[in-house]
Design a protein around this motif. Structure first.
Motif, mmCIF file in Angstrom:
data_model
loop_
_atom_site.group_PDB
_atom_site.id
_atom_site.type_symbol
_atom_site.label_atom_id
_atom_site.label_comp_id
_atom_site.label_asym_id
_atom_site.label_seq_id
_atom_site.Cartn_x
_atom_site.Cartn_y
_atom_site.Cartn_z
ATOM 1 N N ARG A 1 0.835 -1.209 0.000
ATOM 2 C CA ARG A 1 0.000 0.000 0.000
ATOM 3 C C ARG A 1 0.872 1.262 0.000
ATOM 4 O O ARG A 1 0.587 2.236 -0.705
ATOM 5 C CB ARG A 1 -0.930 -0.002 1.209
ATOM 6 C CG ARG A 1 -2.066 -1.018 1.112
ATOM 7 C CD ARG A 1 -2.912 -1.042 2.373
ATOM 8 N NE ARG A 1 -4.008 -1.987 2.257
ATOM 9 C CZ ARG A 1 -5.187 -1.721 1.719
ATOM 10 N NH1 ARG A 1 -5.420 -0.502 1.252
ATOM 11 N NH2 ARG A 1 -6.123 -2.651 1.644
ATOM 12 N N LEU B 1 -4.660 5.726 -3.136
ATOM 13 C CA LEU B 1 -5.199 4.413 -3.510
ATOM 14 C C LEU B 1 -6.692 4.521 -3.814
ATOM 15 O O LEU B 1 -7.480 4.883 -2.941
ATOM 16 C CB LEU B 1 -4.959 3.425 -2.365
ATOM 17 C CG LEU B 1 -5.044 1.938 -2.659
ATOM 18 C CD1 LEU B 1 -3.886 1.520 -3.563
ATOM 19 C CD2 LEU B 1 -4.996 1.144 -1.366
ATOM 20 N N ASP C 1 -8.079 -0.692 -3.353
ATOM 21 C CA ASP C 1 -8.140 -1.034 -1.930
ATOM 22 C C ASP C 1 -8.810 -2.396 -1.733
ATOM 23 O O ASP C 1 -8.354 -3.224 -0.937
ATOM 24 C CB ASP C 1 -8.905 0.064 -1.180
ATOM 25 C CG ASP C 1 -8.984 -0.227 0.308
ATOM 26 O OD1 ASP C 1 -7.976 -0.031 1.006
ATOM 27 O OD2 ASP C 1 -10.060 -0.667 0.767
#
Length: 324
Positions: free
Chosen positions: A278, A288, A293
């Motif tokens: 991430r 993101l 996600d």
């Protein structure tokens, strides 16, 4: 709890060791000028990490300092090895002076040449200033003194550090702020200011990359502030017209992979690798999106491993994660 609160001691050891290896001359010039003037720098210097490991192999594990052994040529022609103990995490230690003496006599006994021991104290306790180890019993007495540099003493000379042409001034500033600042936003603002100063000094590309790496690793930020830091760095690069964006992104990504996988071993592998990925996606592609996600949250260990390896060469988030 923030990311910097969970960092292991080795997170700080490596940037210090790297800084000392590449900038040892500048290190002595800034913090130990009397030592600097005694060395024949035209002969260069040689890191002796393996030799130091042989001496310190039986030392207590998990100690919170970094060691560096450097072989230099003295101006008078005599070889001198310099043993440097850097307290990179700055925790006062009652046995510090005794350990300095132990390494001193072990090195001298093993190699039979002069040894100069230097200590850099990066803690914030003003009263912790070990400079001497003494022992006496029944008329037998020993006294060993060693030069020390207390980094917080430089806080009173901060403008001098900012104006210094010595590259190691940036390392000292980064370490002081890493210890003093606990609040995430303050750490981010200070880190950006140091990176700006790095760019303003007009260093060559390689110098900028190396110092960026050291500062980035020393001053760690909470995950949620990483995008703001990256955006600020991009703005500085555009303002200074320095085309280092891709290289800095790659450097940050590679460092993030290493740190994240180490933390993954501590927190649980899946969680650690997912968290690292991430961060890397944010560094390279920005915030993101919701679909990404979800993809990360439902990914298997195998998928996460593949994406970590592919992110360096991926030209888009869609390519990396395979948006459907």
């Amino acid at each position: 709890m923030t990311d910097q609160d969970t960092a292991r001691p080795t997170d700080h050891d490596s940037p210090w060791k790297e800084a000392l290896e590449y900038y040892f001359q500048e290190f002595t010039q800034l913090l130990f000028p009397a030592i600097h003037d005694e060395v024949d720098w035209s002969r260069g210097y040689t890191p002796m990490d393996k030799e130091l490991q042989q001496i310190t192999a039986d030392a207590e594990s998990g100690r919170r300092h970094a060691d560096k052994l450097i072989k230099v040529q003295a101006r008078d022609g005599a070889e001198t090895w310099v043993l440097i103990h850097v307290e990179v995490q700055g925790e006062p230690e009652d046995a510090f002076a005794e350990r300095m003496y132990t390494y001193q006599y072990r090195l001298r006994d093993r190699y039979g040449i002069d040894v100069v021991s230097l200590a850099v104290l990066a803690d914030t306790r003003s009263s912790f200033r070990p400079m001497c180890y003494r022992y006496a019993r029944w008329g037998c007495e020993l006294s060993f003194t060693f030069p020390t540099a207390k980094l917080i003493d430089w806080e009173e000379r901060w403008p001098g550090l900012e104006a210094s042409e010595n590259v190691f001034a940036l390392v000292v500033m980064a370490q002081i702020k890493a210890k003093r600042l606990k609040q995430g936003a303050s750490r981010k603002d200070t880190k950006v200011a140091l990176i700006r100063l790095l760019y303003e000094r007009g260093y060559h590309r390689r110098e900028i990359m190396r110092l960026f790496h050291i500062i980035d690793w020393m001053i760690q930020l909470p995950r949620e502030l990483e995008p703001e830091f990256v955006q600020a760095v991009h703005a500085i690069q555009e303002e200074r017209h320095m085309p280092y964006v891709n290289t800095i992104e790659r450097l940050a990504i590679e460092q993030g992979i290493k740190q994240g996988l180490e933390r993954g071993l501590e927190r649980g592998r899946h969680e650690g690798v997912e968290g690292t990925l991430r961060k890397l996606i944010t560094l390279k592609f920005g915030d993101l999106p919701a679909w990404a996600d979800k993809r990360l949250a439902s990914a298997t260990d195998t998928q996460l491993d593949e994406w970590v390896l592919q992110i360096l060469s991926a030209d888009s988030l869609d390519t990396l994660l395979g948006k459907h």
